[in-house]
Design an enzyme around this catalytic site. Structure first.
Site, PDB file in Angstrom:
ATOM      1  N   GLN A   1       0.808  -1.216   0.000  1.00  0.00           N
ATOM      2  CA  GLN A   1       0.000   0.000   0.000  1.00  0.00           C
ATOM      3  C   GLN A   1       0.840   1.264   0.000  1.00  0.00           C
ATOM      4  O   GLN A   1       0.326   2.348  -0.294  1.00  0.00           O
ATOM      5  CB  GLN A   1      -0.939   0.010   1.209  1.00  0.00           C
ATOM      6  CG  GLN A   1      -0.235   0.189   2.549  1.00  0.00           C
ATOM      7  CD  GLN A   1      -1.175   0.034   3.725  1.00  0.00           C
ATOM      8  OE1 GLN A   1      -1.550  -1.076   4.083  1.00  0.00           O
ATOM      9  NE2 GLN A   1      -1.566   1.151   4.337  1.00  0.00           N
TER      10      GLN A   1
ATOM     11  N   CYS B   1      -5.238   0.510   3.775  1.00  0.00           N
ATOM     12  CA  CYS B   1      -5.198  -0.931   4.071  1.00  0.00           C
ATOM     13  C   CYS B   1      -6.571  -1.550   3.945  1.00  0.00           C
ATOM     14  O   CYS B   1      -6.709  -2.729   3.583  1.00  0.00           O
ATOM     15  CB  CYS B   1      -4.630  -1.159   5.467  1.00  0.00           C
ATOM     16  SG  CYS B   1      -5.561  -0.317   6.775  1.00  0.00           S
TER      17      CYS B   1
ATOM     18  N   HIS C   1      -5.614  -1.097  11.708  1.00  0.00           N
ATOM     19  CA  HIS C   1      -5.067  -1.650  10.473  1.00  0.00           C
ATOM     20  C   HIS C   1      -5.934  -2.801   9.988  1.00  0.00           C
ATOM     21  O   HIS C   1      -6.503  -3.544  10.798  1.00  0.00           O
ATOM     22  CB  HIS C   1      -3.633  -2.134  10.718  1.00  0.00           C
ATOM     23  CG  HIS C   1      -2.905  -2.551   9.483  1.00  0.00           C
ATOM     24  ND1 HIS C   1      -2.831  -1.763   8.355  1.00  0.00           N
ATOM     25  CD2 HIS C   1      -2.214  -3.690   9.182  1.00  0.00           C
ATOM     26  CE1 HIS C   1      -2.119  -2.389   7.427  1.00  0.00           C
ATOM     27  NE2 HIS C   1      -1.749  -3.558   7.899  1.00  0.00           N
TER      28      HIS C   1
ATOM     29  N   ASN D   1      -0.639  -9.410   4.853  1.00  0.00           N
ATOM     30  CA  ASN D   1      -0.537  -7.968   5.039  1.00  0.00           C
ATOM     31  C   ASN D   1      -0.384  -7.271   3.695  1.00  0.00           C
ATOM     32  O   ASN D   1      -0.282  -7.917   2.646  1.00  0.00           O
ATOM     33  CB  ASN D   1       0.652  -7.640   5.963  1.00  0.00           C
ATOM     34  CG  ASN D   1       0.458  -6.341   6.710  1.00  0.00           C
ATOM     35  OD1 ASN D   1      -0.387  -5.516   6.358  1.00  0.00           O
ATOM     36  ND2 ASN D   1       1.246  -6.128   7.745  1.00  0.00           N
TER      37      ASN D   1
END
Length: 336
Positions: A136, A142, A278, A300
């Protein structure tokens, strides 16, 4: 006179040698230069470099202190974030921010509530429904990466075709409740995709790591969903049932130093709370063979140089109902 000149020359050489040792031979300076080369870091001037070196040094000292203590089941390491303070890191690389209005009413349905046949371990990457790790960058979206991962997965499960979808379309166009690089929520993204008639590919609408002008009307929608459901809050057993059937979008508290510098390890048991900031995707689960601890396999959006090639294994079935780092608090998944 000659002796005075000799003295000055000798003094100059001593100062020069001392400076060279200070700048060039200091192990931390060498490590910083090597780190800069590895991550293509360039600073605008010597003042910025000095500031970043100071932060880098503090972070490396923390990393080494944790690893040397030997009392944790994971390792920390340098990565692209090592010259950032923790506050800078959180401000630029997280971005889970649900709207207050959206938080009031969950979806209500949970189709996996009666599931009883759950495999002991599962890795959706081996099923061909998880795209390679994305990054990102310094954009707090996110939420878009987490939502897109869920849509990519359910599309792959139902069609047998894995296609990388566009986070940038969400960043630019899903602006009623989400705020692009300033944060958002996966549920809002799922609602937008339904209303939008689908979402296009990453190739058609490439990621720019910045807010832009929406141009989705010009592009075909290659993946569609019919809706989404929320996993019952504060229930890792419910989350397990969902993940056993499809990858799930989740929110976590990723604000700690250990999260910033996580490198490897079978389990993540670092200090974290439940201040959800997040968004990631749970793409599997299992049990660590060496220590027997259950974990979630977390995908992630910080690139492959973070963690285990972009992934983290977080402890599963902890005493707290909300799960480690709040992983079971705000989970949801799209419907085919």
């Amino acid at each position: 006179m000659a002796s005075k000149q000799c003295f000055l020359v000798a003094l100059f050489m001593i100062i020069r040698i001392s400076a060279a040792r200070t700048i060039g031979d200091d192990p931390m300076s060498v490590k910083h230069e090597q780190w800069m080369a590895k991550h293509d870091k360039v600073y605008k001037d010597s003042a910025e470099k000095a500031l970043r070196f100071k932060i880098f040094k503090q972070n490396v000292e923390y990393i080494e202190s944790v690893n040397n203590a030997g009392n944790r089941t994971y390792k920390l390491g340098t990565n692209q974030f090592t010259d950032l303070t923790n506050e800078e890191f959180k401000a630029t690389h997280t971005g889970f921010r649900p709207s207050k209005a959206s938080l009031k009413k969950p979806t209500g349905g949970f189709r996996y509530g009666d599931v009883t046949d759950v495999p002991e371990s599962l890795d959706w990457r081996t099923k061909g429904v998880v795209t390679p790790i994305k990054d990102q960058g310094q954009c707090g979206c996110c939420w878009a990466f987490s939502a897109v991962a869920g849509v990519e997965a359910i599309t792959g499960i139902t069609t047998g075709k894995l296609v990388s979808l566009s986070e940038q379309e969400l960043v630019d166009c899903d602006t009623d409740e989400n705020r692009g690089c300033r944060g958002g929520w996966m549920d809002n993204a799922f609602k937008f995709i339904v209303k939008n008639g689908g979402i296009t590919t990453e190739e058609n609408y490439p990621y720019t790591a910045s807010d832009g002008t929406c141009k989705n009307q010009e592009l075909s929608k290659v993946a569609k969903i019919s809706g989404y459901e929320d996993v019952p809050a504060n229930s890792e057993s419910s989350l397990l049932k969902a993940v056993a059937n499809q990858p799930v979008s989740v929110a976590i508290d990723a604000g700690g130093l250990d999260f910033q510098h996580y490198s490897s390890g079978v389990i993540f048991t670092g200090a974290c709370g439940t201040e959800l900031n997040h968004a990631v995707a749970v793409v599997g689960y299992g049990t660590a063979s060496d220590i027997g601890t259950k974990y979630w396999l977390v995908r992630n959006s910080w690139g492959t140089s973070w963690g285990e090639n972009g992934y983290m294994r977080m402890q599963r079935d902890v005493d707290a109902a909300e799960g480690l780092c709040g992983i079971a608090m705000k989970a949801s998944y799209p419907l085919a």
